[in-house]
Design a protein around this motif. Structure first.
Motif, PDB file in Angstrom:
ATOM      1  N   UNK A  79     -35.677 -50.406  68.412  1.00  6.37           N
ATOM      2  CA  UNK A  79     -35.121 -49.824  69.251  1.00  6.37           C
ATOM      3  C   UNK A  79     -33.640 -50.153  68.372  1.00  6.37           C
ATOM      4  N   UNK A  80     -33.244 -51.625  67.546  1.00  7.72           N
ATOM      5  CA  UNK A  80     -32.415 -51.839  67.228  1.00  7.72           C
ATOM      6  C   UNK A  80     -32.730 -52.390  64.981  1.00  7.72           C
ATOM      7  N   UNK A  81     -32.247 -51.377  64.600  1.00  4.00           N
ATOM      8  CA  UNK A  81     -31.963 -51.330  63.038  1.00  4.00           C
ATOM      9  C   UNK A  81     -31.867 -53.273  62.744  1.00  4.00           C
ATOM     10  N   UNK A  82     -31.635 -53.466  62.850  1.00  8.45           N
ATOM     11  CA  UNK A  82     -31.224 -55.384  63.288  1.00  8.45           C
ATOM     12  C   UNK A  82     -32.521 -55.809  63.505  1.00  8.45           C
ATOM     13  N   UNK A  83     -33.572 -56.113  64.860  1.00  6.12           N
ATOM     14  CA  UNK A  83     -34.871 -56.239  64.811  1.00  6.12           C
ATOM     15  C   UNK A  83     -35.277 -55.892  63.672  1.00  6.12           C
ATOM     16  N   UNK A  84     -35.599 -54.232  63.941  1.00  6.61           N
ATOM     17  CA  UNK A  84     -36.530 -53.853  62.971  1.00  6.61           C
ATOM     18  C   UNK A  84     -37.238 -54.241  61.640  1.00  6.61           C
ATOM     19  N   UNK A  85     -35.516 -54.375  61.095  1.00  2.92           N
ATOM     20  CA  UNK A  85     -35.453 -55.605  60.137  1.00  2.92           C
ATOM     21  C   UNK A  85     -36.363 -56.932  59.678  1.00  2.92           C
ATOM     22  N   UNK A  86     -36.252 -57.537  61.608  1.00  5.91           N
ATOM     23  CA  UNK A  86     -36.575 -58.866  61.560  1.00  5.91           C
ATOM     24  C   UNK A  86     -37.983 -59.210  61.660  1.00  5.91           C
ATOM     25  N   UNK A  87     -38.765 -57.679  61.931  1.00  2.00           N
ATOM     26  CA  UNK A  87     -39.699 -58.032  62.295  1.00  2.00           C
ATOM     27  C   UNK A  87     -40.689 -57.265  60.652  1.00  2.00           C
ATOM     28  N   UNK A  88     -40.620 -57.313  59.696  1.00  2.00           N
ATOM     29  CA  UNK A  88     -40.842 -57.001  58.612  1.00  2.00           C
ATOM     30  C   UNK A  88     -40.754 -58.000  57.675  1.00  2.00           C
ATOM     31  N   UNK A  89     -40.458 -58.595  57.951  1.00  2.00           N
ATOM     32  CA  UNK A  89     -40.218 -60.140  57.388  1.00  2.00           C
ATOM     33  C   UNK A  89     -41.223 -61.211  57.211  1.00  2.00           C
ATOM     34  N   UNK A  90     -40.879 -61.918  56.240  1.00  2.00           N
ATOM     35  CA  UNK A  90     -42.000 -62.585  56.226  1.00  2.00           C
ATOM     36  C   UNK A  90     -42.653 -63.837  57.115  1.00  2.00           C
ATOM     37  N   UNK A  91     -42.291 -63.600  58.268  1.00  5.43           N
ATOM     38  CA  UNK A  91     -42.677 -64.928  59.607  1.00  5.43           C
ATOM     39  C   UNK A  91     -43.149 -63.565  60.400  1.00  5.43           C
ATOM     40  N   UNK A  92     -43.004 -62.401  60.446  1.00  7.24           N
ATOM     41  CA  UNK A  92     -43.717 -61.123  61.022  1.00  7.24           C
ATOM     42  C   UNK A  92     -44.437 -60.830  60.508  1.00  7.24           C
ATOM     43  N   UNK A  93     -44.238 -58.970  60.232  1.00  6.03           N
ATOM     44  CA  UNK A  93     -45.683 -58.495  59.221  1.00  6.03           C
ATOM     45  C   UNK A  93     -45.610 -59.059  57.768  1.00  6.03           C
ATOM     46  N   UNK A 121     -63.011 -53.089  62.123  1.00  4.39           N
ATOM     47  CA  UNK A 121     -62.374 -54.588  61.412  1.00  4.39           C
ATOM     48  C   UNK A 121     -61.002 -53.784  62.122  1.00  4.39           C
ATOM     49  N   UNK A 122     -60.407 -54.756  62.135  1.00  2.44           N
ATOM     50  CA  UNK A 122     -59.089 -54.639  62.220  1.00  2.44           C
ATOM     51  C   UNK A 122     -58.266 -55.566  60.674  1.00  2.44           C
ATOM     52  N   UNK A 123     -57.102 -54.934  60.277  1.00  5.88           N
ATOM     53  CA  UNK A 123     -56.985 -56.312  59.242  1.00  5.88           C
ATOM     54  C   UNK A 123     -55.221 -55.626  59.573  1.00  5.88           C
ATOM     55  N   UNK A 124     -54.409 -57.657  60.104  1.00  2.46           N
ATOM     56  CA  UNK A 124     -53.092 -57.610  59.602  1.00  2.46           C
ATOM     57  C   UNK A 124     -52.690 -58.643  59.329  1.00  2.46           C
ATOM     58  N   UNK A 125     -52.012 -58.657  58.010  1.00  6.05           N
ATOM     59  CA  UNK A 125     -51.598 -59.679  57.505  1.00  6.05           C
ATOM     60  C   UNK A 125     -52.508 -60.151  56.732  1.00  6.05           C
ATOM     61  N   UNK A 126     -53.336 -59.480  56.101  1.00  5.14           N
ATOM     62  CA  UNK A 126     -54.215 -60.293  55.233  1.00  5.14           C
ATOM     63  C   UNK A 126     -55.598 -61.246  56.421  1.00  5.14           C
ATOM     64  N   UNK A 127     -55.358 -61.174  57.196  1.00  4.19           N
ATOM     65  CA  UNK A 127     -56.161 -61.357  58.649  1.00  4.19           C
ATOM     66  C   UNK A 127     -57.523 -59.951  59.098  1.00  4.19           C
TER      67      UNK A 127
END
Length: 183
Positions: A79-93, A121-127
């Motif tokens: 719902x916010x462009x800055x938050x969207x960028x944040x969750x795409x970063x290394x710490x998140x996804x 099988x569910x794979x997220x972030x290589x796990x």
């Protein structure tokens, strides 16, 4: 071509068509994939804008069904462009390195009228983990409607590294919800 050959050819084409008829086409305008979590104890539901769902389903033979889901992790709309960028970063996804989260079914079993139990099988972030969850299915206007909710722990997939491992700000519990309309 003699009559027997024509009958054999028509029969083979009919069998091929029947076998492919179980593959359903997803209606993206009526389908959704989202993640629900709590931030500072407030529930937040965010939808993924880009995903693909492939379902091969036959209500008469659910055990022969298959499903594959691919979600573009950078498409989560907070719902916010800055938050969207944040969750795409290394710490998140870490969407640059792991652009997609995937689910591939290994078994789909009937669990009663309009209910299925899905394993895969569910794979997220290589796990990758093995998961099982309930799914409901109904027919509406000639289309199959699949609804489900899959609870996961975000830290099991390294979603929220560093300071974000602290679950007092963002809870560990996440529910992936999906509503898929297909024909």
């Amino acid at each position: 071509m003699n009559t027997m050959k024509k009958i054999a050819l028509v029969s083979m084409l009919g069998i091929a068509f029947a076998a492919s008829a179980a593959a359903l086409k997803t209606d993206p305008a009526k389908s959704t994939v989202s993640a629900t979590f709590k931030q500072m104890n407030v529930p937040i539901e965010s939808k993924f804008k880009k995903y693909t769902v492939a379902i091969d389903y036959d209500a008469a033979k659910p055990d022969a069904s298959k499903a594959t889901v691919e979600v573009e992790t950078a498409s989560l709309d907070m719902g916010d462009a800055e938050y969207n960028k944040e969750v795409a970063k290394k710490e998140w996804f870490n969407s640059a390195q792991f652009p997609k989260a995937t689910f591939v079914s290994s078994a789909i079993k009937s669990a009663g009228a309009g209910k299925l139990t899905v394993t895969g099988k569910l794979t997220i972030k290589g796990k990758t983990t093995d998961i099982t969850f309930p799914l409901t299915v109904k027919t509406d206007g000639g289309k199959q409607v699949f609804d489900g909710a899959l609870p996961i722990k975000r830290l099991a997939y390294n979603i929220g590294e560093g300071e974000w491992k602290d679950t007092s700000m963002v809870a560990d519990d996440v529910t992936i919800k999906f509503h898929v309309v297909a024909q």
